[in-house]
Design an enzyme around this catalytic site. Structure first.
Site, PDB file in Angstrom:
ATOM      1  N   HIS A  96      28.587  41.271  42.557  1.00 40.06           N
ATOM      2  CA  HIS A  96      29.036  42.518  43.181  1.00 40.06           C
ATOM      3  C   HIS A  96      28.440  43.733  42.492  1.00 40.06           C
ATOM      4  CE1 HIS A  96      31.931  43.506  39.941  1.00 40.06           C
ATOM      5  NE2 HIS A  96      32.240  42.214  39.932  1.00 40.06           N
TER       6      HIS A  96
ATOM      7  N   CYS B  35      32.515  37.379  36.799  1.00 44.06           N
ATOM      8  CA  CYS B  35      31.688  37.817  37.930  1.00 44.06           C
ATOM      9  C   CYS B  35      30.357  38.353  37.407  1.00 44.06           C
ATOM     10  CB  CYS B  35      32.405  38.916  38.713  1.00 44.06           C
ATOM     11  SG  CYS B  35      33.804  38.322  39.675  1.00 44.06           S
TER      12      CYS B  35
END
Length: 187
Positions: free
Chosen positions: A147, A163
């Site tokens: 992301h 992440c």
């Protein structure tokens, strides 16, 4: 039953809109809303191992993400990865993609950071940034993402809970190139 005064309703809605715009304006003035999408770090590199075009290869130790574009060539991006105790490896798939995604912190994260909301709506203050690429294993969401981020200083570091963070400019570029179903290899 009383009739609703449409003029009053419009006034109330107008005041709510003005209040939201004022809060957003204060956030911009206070430096909370990013004024740019961040740098573009992508470069075309030669890779030694042979992967199918469209494969994503993350090398956490190097804090790089390669998108294979042809035999022996990839687009390499600088990324932020999991801090100590949060790095992982394995093979997953891109299960879905979202533009300006909302964010629902997982229960484990909420337990570590008391006070996190149940939902952070999409927008420039959202920790997932401009795009979210959702990683799945066996058809199930892993809760890990590739992301964007509005905290540019974390790109290139060991800062996340597992992440992979990219500048918003880079994640927009990757988002346009990668397809749902693509293989993601994390080393």
């Amino acid at each position: 039953m009383k009739a609703i005064d449409s003029g009053r309703v419009r006034s109330c809605v107008g005041l709510v809109v003005l209040a939201v715009l004022a809060v957003a304006g204060d956030a911009v003035a206070g430096g909370l809303v990013p004024r740019s999408l961040g740098p573009t770090t992508s470069t075309v590199v030669t890779i030694e191992k042979s992967y199918a075009a469209g494969t994503i290869v993350v090398v956490s130790a190097n804090r790089t993400l390669d998108l294979v574009i042809s035999e022996g060539r990839a687009i390499r991006y600088k990324i932020g990865v999991g801090r100590d105790g949060f790095r992982w490896s394995g093979t997953v798939k891109v299960g879905r993609k979202a533009e300006w995604p909302d964010w629902r912190p997982p229960a484990e994260m909420k337990a570590r950071a008391v006070g996190l909301p149940d939902l952070v709506p999409a927008g420039p203050l959202n920790p997932l940034g401009a795009r979210g690429i959702y990683l799945y294993k066996g058809g199930t969401d892993t809760l890990y993402r590739i992301h964007g981020t509005n905290e540019q200083s974390t790109v290139g570091g060991f800062a996340s809970s597992g992440c992979f963070r990219m500048s918003n400019a880079d994640v927009i570029d990757l988002y346009e190139r990668v397809k749902v179903g693509s293989t993601v290899i994390v080393k």
